[in-house]
Write an enzyme that holds these catalytic residues in place. Sequence first.
Site, mmCIF file in Angstrom:
data_model
loop_
_atom_site.group_PDB
_atom_site.id
_atom_site.type_symbol
_atom_site.label_atom_id
_atom_site.label_comp_id
_atom_site.label_asym_id
_atom_site.label_seq_id
_atom_site.Cartn_x
_atom_site.Cartn_y
_atom_site.Cartn_z
ATOM 1 N N ASP A 77 1.346 -9.874 4.520
ATOM 2 C CA ASP A 77 1.683 -8.454 4.435
ATOM 3 C C ASP A 77 1.737 -7.810 5.814
ATOM 4 O O ASP A 77 2.500 -6.875 6.036
ATOM 5 C CB ASP A 77 0.681 -7.713 3.534
ATOM 6 C CG ASP A 77 1.309 -6.480 2.902
ATOM 7 O OD1 ASP A 77 2.459 -6.582 2.422
ATOM 8 O OD2 ASP A 77 0.682 -5.411 2.917
ATOM 9 N N CYS A 86 8.806 -0.129 -2.384
ATOM 10 C CA CYS A 86 7.613 -0.589 -1.661
ATOM 11 C C CYS A 86 6.570 0.522 -1.614
ATOM 12 O O CYS A 86 5.420 0.340 -2.008
ATOM 13 C CB CYS A 86 7.965 -1.012 -0.237
ATOM 14 S SG CYS A 86 9.603 -1.722 -0.080
ATOM 15 N N GLU A 121 9.099 -7.221 -4.861
ATOM 16 C CA GLU A 121 7.694 -6.788 -4.872
ATOM 17 C C GLU A 121 6.882 -7.688 -5.819
ATOM 18 O O GLU A 121 5.786 -8.123 -5.491
ATOM 19 C CB GLU A 121 7.572 -5.322 -5.330
ATOM 20 C CG GLU A 121 7.839 -4.316 -4.240
ATOM 21 C CD GLU A 121 6.829 -4.377 -3.096
ATOM 22 O OE1 GLU A 121 5.630 -4.552 -3.330
ATOM 23 O OE2 GLU A 121 7.256 -4.263 -1.931
HETATM 24 C C1 LIG Z 1 4.966 -6.282 0.143
HETATM 25 C C2 LIG Z 1 4.537 -4.855 0.344
HETATM 26 N N1 LIG Z 1 5.241 -3.855 -0.266
HETATM 27 C C3 LIG Z 1 4.864 -2.563 -0.035
HETATM 28 C C4 LIG Z 1 3.806 -2.228 0.762
HETATM 29 C C5 LIG Z 1 3.404 -0.793 0.935
HETATM 30 N N2 LIG Z 1 3.807 -0.302 2.173
HETATM 31 C C6 LIG Z 1 3.120 -3.273 1.355
HETATM 32 N N3 LIG Z 1 2.070 -3.057 2.155
HETATM 33 N N4 LIG Z 1 3.482 -4.596 1.135
#
Ligand SMILES: Cc1ncc(CN)c(N)n1
Length: 225
Positions: free
Chosen positions: A44, A135, A207
């Site tokens: 992430d 996201c 996601e």
């Molecule tokens: C995969 C992912 N998607 C969304 C987010 C939120 N910014 C995140 N931290 N990581």
Amino acid sequence: MLFTNRLYEKAKYIWDQYYKHPFVKGIGDGTLDIDKFRFYMEQDYLYLIDYSRLFALGSLKAPDLETMTVFANLLHSTLNDEMELHRQYAERLGIPREKLENTKPAPTTLAYTGYMLNISQRGSLADLIAAVLPCTWSYYEIGLRLNQILGASEHEFYGEWVKMYASEEFGQLAEWLKNLMNKLAEGKTEQELKELEDIFLTTSKFEYMFWEMSYQKQMWPTDKE
Ligand SMILES: Cc1ncc(CN)c(N)n1
């Protein structure tokens, strides 16, 4: 109907699967295996580097100073608040900063960030927002749901994660993007709206894949650890 309501309705069947995913449920009830969370944090962090680039690109494509400022705020908050959460988790997990920054991207991370960057570079500002909106918005929805679980935000390890994504500040970022999406959707043809919807649905699916990748700690199937 607001365009974002239409997007939400279309993506609901995908988003409903996030809430049932064992990775998300494990954060909520505190049972998630720390090793899976470590894998997620590392991937992430990489993801957020490219996600920040999208906001920089949004600023570049913005038609006016007000929109530019929104993207500048999103960029600032991702680099300084959201990524700081990751740096603090990395410290707690004993992951040195260089290791965090030199993590090799897993196939799903590469595919997801590559898709978003490609759409955003080739497309319009509306395309870019359609790509990043799931996201920010879905994390806020997940944060709010997990925050309703008794003790989730106080959990000694996962509590900080829940608090961050359920926070008003984070919700504000999602709200900004939703407002921009609705503004840019005004006056578009049905064909153009359908294209934005397709982008939104694609990143919504990515996601889900990101949760699944993290839960399974999926790297390249050809490579041994
Ligand atoms: C995969 C992912 N998607 C969304 C987010 C939120 N910014 C995140 N931290 N990581």
